[in-house]
Design an enzyme around this catalytic site. Structure first.
Site, PDB file in Angstrom:
ATOM      1  N   ARG A  50       0.835  -1.194   0.000  1.00 30.78           N
ATOM      2  CA  ARG A  50       0.000   0.000   0.000  1.00 30.78           C
ATOM      3  C   ARG A  50       0.874   1.250   0.000  1.00 30.78           C
ATOM      4  O   ARG A  50       1.787   1.391   0.823  1.00 30.78           O
ATOM      5  CB  ARG A  50      -0.921  -0.014   1.223  1.00 30.78           C
ATOM      6  CG  ARG A  50      -1.924   1.116   1.262  1.00 30.78           C
ATOM      7  CD  ARG A  50      -2.979   0.855   2.324  1.00 30.78           C
ATOM      8  NE  ARG A  50      -3.951  -0.146   1.870  1.00 30.78           N
ATOM      9  CZ  ARG A  50      -4.929  -0.625   2.632  1.00 30.78           C
ATOM     10  NH1 ARG A  50      -5.064  -0.232   3.892  1.00 30.78           N
ATOM     11  NH2 ARG A  50      -5.783  -1.501   2.135  1.00 30.78           N
ATOM     12  N   GLU A  66      -2.410  -8.179  -5.576  1.00 32.21           N
ATOM     13  CA  GLU A  66      -3.790  -8.609  -5.783  1.00 32.21           C
ATOM     14  C   GLU A  66      -3.883 -10.053  -6.262  1.00 32.21           C
ATOM     15  O   GLU A  66      -4.786 -10.788  -5.868  1.00 32.21           O
ATOM     16  CB  GLU A  66      -4.504  -7.675  -6.764  1.00 32.21           C
ATOM     17  CG  GLU A  66      -4.766  -6.280  -6.220  1.00 32.21           C
ATOM     18  CD  GLU A  66      -5.692  -6.275  -5.017  1.00 32.21           C
ATOM     19  OE1 GLU A  66      -6.412  -7.275  -4.791  1.00 32.21           O
ATOM     20  OE2 GLU A  66      -5.696  -5.267  -4.286  1.00 32.21           O
ATOM     21  N   THR A  72      -6.408 -15.842  -0.237  1.00 36.20           N
ATOM     22  CA  THR A  72      -5.278 -16.030   0.673  1.00 36.20           C
ATOM     23  C   THR A  72      -5.226 -14.850   1.633  1.00 36.20           C
ATOM     24  O   THR A  72      -5.488 -13.715   1.248  1.00 36.20           O
ATOM     25  CB  THR A  72      -3.957 -16.136  -0.113  1.00 36.20           C
ATOM     26  OG1 THR A  72      -4.096 -17.109  -1.153  1.00 36.20           O
ATOM     27  CG2 THR A  72      -2.815 -16.566   0.786  1.00 36.20           C
ATOM     28  N   LEU A 109       2.012 -21.267  -1.304  1.00 39.32           N
ATOM     29  CA  LEU A 109       0.996 -20.211  -1.311  1.00 39.32           C
ATOM     30  C   LEU A 109      -0.360 -20.720  -1.808  1.00 39.32           C
ATOM     31  O   LEU A 109      -1.387 -20.098  -1.573  1.00 39.32           O
ATOM     32  CB  LEU A 109       1.471 -19.035  -2.163  1.00 39.32           C
ATOM     33  CG  LEU A 109       0.781 -17.684  -1.993  1.00 39.32           C
ATOM     34  CD1 LEU A 109       0.751 -17.252  -0.533  1.00 39.32           C
ATOM     35  CD2 LEU A 109       1.467 -16.619  -2.842  1.00 39.32           C
ATOM     36  N   GLY A 110      -0.350 -21.865  -2.514  1.00 36.76           N
ATOM     37  CA  GLY A 110      -1.602 -22.479  -2.941  1.00 36.76           C
ATOM     38  C   GLY A 110      -2.198 -21.870  -4.200  1.00 36.76           C
ATOM     39  O   GLY A 110      -1.729 -20.854  -4.693  1.00 36.76           O
ATOM     40  N   TYR A 111      -3.238 -22.523  -4.714  1.00 37.06           N
ATOM     41  CA  TYR A 111      -3.929 -22.071  -5.925  1.00 37.06           C
ATOM     42  C   TYR A 111      -2.900 -21.716  -7.010  1.00 37.06           C
ATOM     43  O   TYR A 111      -2.773 -20.574  -7.429  1.00 37.06           O
ATOM     44  CB  TYR A 111      -4.835 -20.884  -5.623  1.00 37.06           C
ATOM     45  CG  TYR A 111      -5.899 -21.197  -4.609  1.00 37.06           C
ATOM     46  CD1 TYR A 111      -7.077 -21.831  -4.999  1.00 37.06           C
ATOM     47  CD2 TYR A 111      -5.733 -20.884  -3.265  1.00 37.06           C
ATOM     48  CE1 TYR A 111      -8.069 -22.137  -4.068  1.00 37.06           C
ATOM     49  CE2 TYR A 111      -6.710 -21.195  -2.328  1.00 37.06           C
ATOM     50  CZ  TYR A 111      -7.870 -21.817  -2.734  1.00 37.06           C
ATOM     51  OH  TYR A 111      -8.844 -22.123  -1.810  1.00 37.06           O
ATOM     52  N   TYR A 149     -12.257  -8.598 -11.120  1.00 38.62           N
ATOM     53  CA  TYR A 149     -11.833  -8.022  -9.838  1.00 38.62           C
ATOM     54  C   TYR A 149     -10.439  -7.410  -9.934  1.00 38.62           C
ATOM     55  O   TYR A 149     -10.210  -6.261  -9.544  1.00 38.62           O
ATOM     56  CB  TYR A 149     -11.847  -9.074  -8.723  1.00 38.62           C
ATOM     57  CG  TYR A 149     -11.091  -8.568  -7.520  1.00 38.62           C
ATOM     58  CD1 TYR A 149     -11.662  -7.634  -6.672  1.00 38.62           C
ATOM     59  CD2 TYR A 149      -9.767  -8.961  -7.287  1.00 38.62           C
ATOM     60  CE1 TYR A 149     -10.955  -7.103  -5.604  1.00 38.62           C
ATOM     61  CE2 TYR A 149      -9.054  -8.441  -6.224  1.00 38.62           C
ATOM     62  CZ  TYR A 149      -9.651  -7.513  -5.381  1.00 38.62           C
ATOM     63  OH  TYR A 149      -8.930  -6.983  -4.338  1.00 38.62           O
ATOM     64  N   ASP A 167     -14.599  -7.666  -4.016  1.00 37.07           N
ATOM     65  CA  ASP A 167     -14.114  -8.941  -3.493  1.00 37.07           C
ATOM     66  C   ASP A 167     -15.048  -9.399  -2.377  1.00 37.07           C
ATOM     67  O   ASP A 167     -16.145  -8.864  -2.199  1.00 37.07           O
ATOM     68  CB  ASP A 167     -12.672  -8.808  -3.002  1.00 37.07           C
ATOM     69  CG  ASP A 167     -12.538  -7.860  -1.802  1.00 37.07           C
ATOM     70  OD1 ASP A 167     -13.543  -7.200  -1.425  1.00 37.07           O
ATOM     71  OD2 ASP A 167     -11.429  -7.781  -1.235  1.00 37.07           O
ATOM     72  N   CYS A 219     -16.463  -4.857   9.524  1.00 34.21           N
ATOM     73  CA  CYS A 219     -17.613  -5.618   9.027  1.00 34.21           C
ATOM     74  C   CYS A 219     -17.189  -7.052   8.745  1.00 34.21           C
ATOM     75  O   CYS A 219     -17.276  -7.555   7.624  1.00 34.21           O
ATOM     76  CB  CYS A 219     -18.176  -4.946   7.780  1.00 34.21           C
ATOM     77  SG  CYS A 219     -19.830  -5.501   7.329  1.00 34.21           S
ATOM     78  N   CYS A 229     -18.453   1.282  12.890  1.00 34.44           N
ATOM     79  CA  CYS A 229     -18.621   1.443  11.448  1.00 34.44           C
ATOM     80  C   CYS A 229     -19.087   2.849  11.087  1.00 34.44           C
ATOM     81  O   CYS A 229     -20.069   3.347  11.658  1.00 34.44           O
ATOM     82  CB  CYS A 229     -19.636   0.428  10.936  1.00 34.44           C
ATOM     83  SG  CYS A 229     -19.910   0.540   9.151  1.00 34.44           S
ATOM     84  N   SER A 324      -9.748 -26.966  -3.297  1.00 35.53           N
ATOM     85  CA  SER A 324     -10.997 -26.200  -3.317  1.00 35.53           C
ATOM     86  C   SER A 324     -12.205 -27.074  -3.619  1.00 35.53           C
ATOM     87  O   SER A 324     -13.302 -26.820  -3.105  1.00 35.53           O
ATOM     88  CB  SER A 324     -10.899 -25.060  -4.342  1.00 35.53           C
ATOM     89  OG  SER A 324     -10.605 -25.572  -5.632  1.00 35.53           O
TER      90      SER A 324
END
Length: 372
Positions: A50, A66, A72, A109-111, A149, A167, A219, A229, A324
Site C-alpha cells: 500500500r 492482488e 489467501t 501459497l496455494g492455488y 476483480y 471482493d 464488518c 462502522c 478447493s
C-alpha cells in the site's frame, strides 16, 4: 428476528435514496462515501503493498499483491510478496524469469494457477505493452490471467479510475448495508450493481482500499464491530439486528474425497525420485513425488503405477490435503534403492539440499516428511 427483504430485493434504510438499483418498487439509500474515506484516513492499515497516504501505488505492485491475495490471507501473503519483489522488482524482471523459478517461489501459497497466470501476464505486459500496464479496466481485462476483480483493483488503486473491485469484503459490506436477500453466488450481479452506487466522485483507489479494510477489520464475517462502522446509521442489516445473517449463502455441496498412493523412492545417496506434473490442470507444472491417479475409490492395484521396480513398503501413514473442490488422502509407500539407480523416463533424482529449487506444493511437502 425482523423480516428480511423479499428475494432479489433490498430493503430501504431510513432516508430517501438517489436513483440506483432497485426491485419491487423499493430503492436502497446510498451511504455517504465521504464518511468511509474519512474513516479510512484515520484507520487505514499499513500494508507492504500500500502506497503512503496521498500517493499512488505502482501498477506492478498492485498487480503482484492482488494476484497473491486472491483466496489467501494478508498474513500469509506478506512474506511471499516481499520475496517476489526482492527477486523480481519489476514486471520486466518477472517476465524474464523461467516459469519453474516462479512456481518454486510460489510453493506453499496455494492455488498454483495464479502463479502461472502471474508469469503469463508479466510476459504479455513486457512484450506487448513495453512494461506498462494498461490504465483501463478494458485494457487490463485483455491481459492473460486478469479477471474483473483484478482489473478493477489495478485500475482504481494504481490509475485512479472509477472502478469497483468487488471482493469478498465488498460483498459482505454491501449485502449488509442493503440487506440483500438473494443468496451468493447468484447475488453477485446485484451486489456489484449496488457497490457501484457507493463510489465517490474522487479518490477511487482510496475508496477501494477503504472498503477492503472495512470488511477486514470492522464488518467481519462473525461478530462485526458495528459500533465502529462509519456507515452504521445507513446499514439495514444493523438496524434489523441481524448483520451476521448477510450475505446469504447457498448451501454448499459436499466435498468429495479422492484417494491415491504416493511412491517415496529413496536412493542410498539421499536423493528422492520426483517428476513434474503436466503444465495444464491441477498443480500444473509443479514438482511431485510419483503417485497413482487420484480417484474416489482406493487404487485397485497401486503397484502397477509404481515408477520403478523395488521393494515397496506401505507405511502406516496417510497424508491429507484439502483442495478447493475435493479432499485428498494419500497413502505413502516407501522404497530404498542403490545410489546407482537411474531415474525412469520423465523422472529425476533430487537430493534434499536441492528441494528449494523445486516447486513442491503443500501436499508434496507433507509426503516428503516421510523420507526418514
Amino acid at each position: 428476528m425482523p423480516a428480511r427483504a423479499s428475494l432479489a430485493s433490498v430493503r430501504p434504510a431510513t432516508k430517501p435514496a438517489p436513483a440506483g438499483p432497485s426491485t419491487s418498487g423499493s430503492s436502497a439509500s446510498r451511504p455517504d462515501p465521504r464518511a468511509l474515506l474519512a474513516w479510512y484516513d484515520r484507520h487505514r492499515r499499513e500494508l507492504p503493498w500500500r502506497a503512503p497516504a496521498g500517493t499512488r501505488q505502482h501498477s506492478y505492485k498492485v498487480f503482484l499483491s492482488e494476484i497473491m491475495l486472491q483466496q489467501t490471507t494478508v498474513v500469509t501473503v506478506q512474506p511471499y510478496y516481499a520475496a517476489f519483489l526482492a527477486r523480481w522488482p519489476s514486471v520486466e524482471a518477472l517476465a524474464r524469469a523461467r516459469l519453474e523459478e516462479v512456481l518454486s517461489a510460489w510453493a506453499g501459497l496455494g492455488y498454483y494457477a495464479r502463479a502461472r497466470n502471474l508469469h503469463a501476464c508479466a510476459k504479455a505486459v513486457a512484450d506487448a505493452h513495453g512494461g506498462a500496464f494498461p490504465d483501463t479496466e478494458a485494457g487490463l481485462l485483455a491481459l492473460p490471467g486478469i479477471g474483473p476483480y483484478t482489473a478493477a483493483a489495478i485500475a482504481s488503486i494504481a490509475h485512479e479510475r472509477r472502478a469497483a473491485p468487488v471482493d469478498g469484503n465488498w460483498e459482505r459490506v454491501v449485502a449488509r448495508l442493503f440487506a440483500v436477500e438473494e443468496a451468493l453466488p447468484k447475488a453477485r450481479k446485484q451486489l456489484r450493481a449496488l457497490a457501484e452506487t457507493l463510489l465517490p466522485d474522487a479518490r477511487f483507489g482510496d475508496f477501494a482500499q477503504a472498503m477492503m479494510d472495512l470488511g477486514a477489520t470492522v464488518c467481519t464475517p462473525r461478530k462485526p464491530a458495528c459500533i465502529l462502522c462509519p456507515w452504521r446509521a445507513d446499514c439495514v442489516a444493523q438496524a434489523q439486528g441481524t448483520p451476521e445473517a448477510y450475505p446469504v449463502k447457498a448451501a454448499k455441496a459436499a466435498r468429495p474425497t479422492r484417494r491415491g498412493v504416493a511412491f517415496l523412492a529413496l536412493r542410498a545417496d539421499g536423493a528422492v525420485l520426483v517428476r513434474t506434473r503436466p503444465e495444464k490442470g491441477l498443480l500444473g507444472g509443479m514438482s511431485e513425488v510419483p503417485s497413482t491417479p487420484w480417484e474416489q475409490a482406493d487404487p485397485a492395484n497401486p503397484a502397477a503405477h509404481a515408477p520403478l521396480e523395488a521393494q515397496w513398503q506401505a507405511l502406516n501413514a496417510t497424508v491429507g490435503h484439502v483442495f478447493s473442490h475435493f479432499a485428498l488422502e494419500l497413502a505413502v509407500w516407501r522404497a530404498r534403492l542403490p545410489a546407482t539407480t537411474p531415474a525412469p523416463a520423465g523422472h529425476r533424482w533430487v537430493v534434499p539440499a536441492g528441494f528449494g529449487a523445486e516447486a513442491f506444493p503443500s501436499v508434496m511437502v507433507k509426503v516428503l516428511r516421510y523420507i526418514d
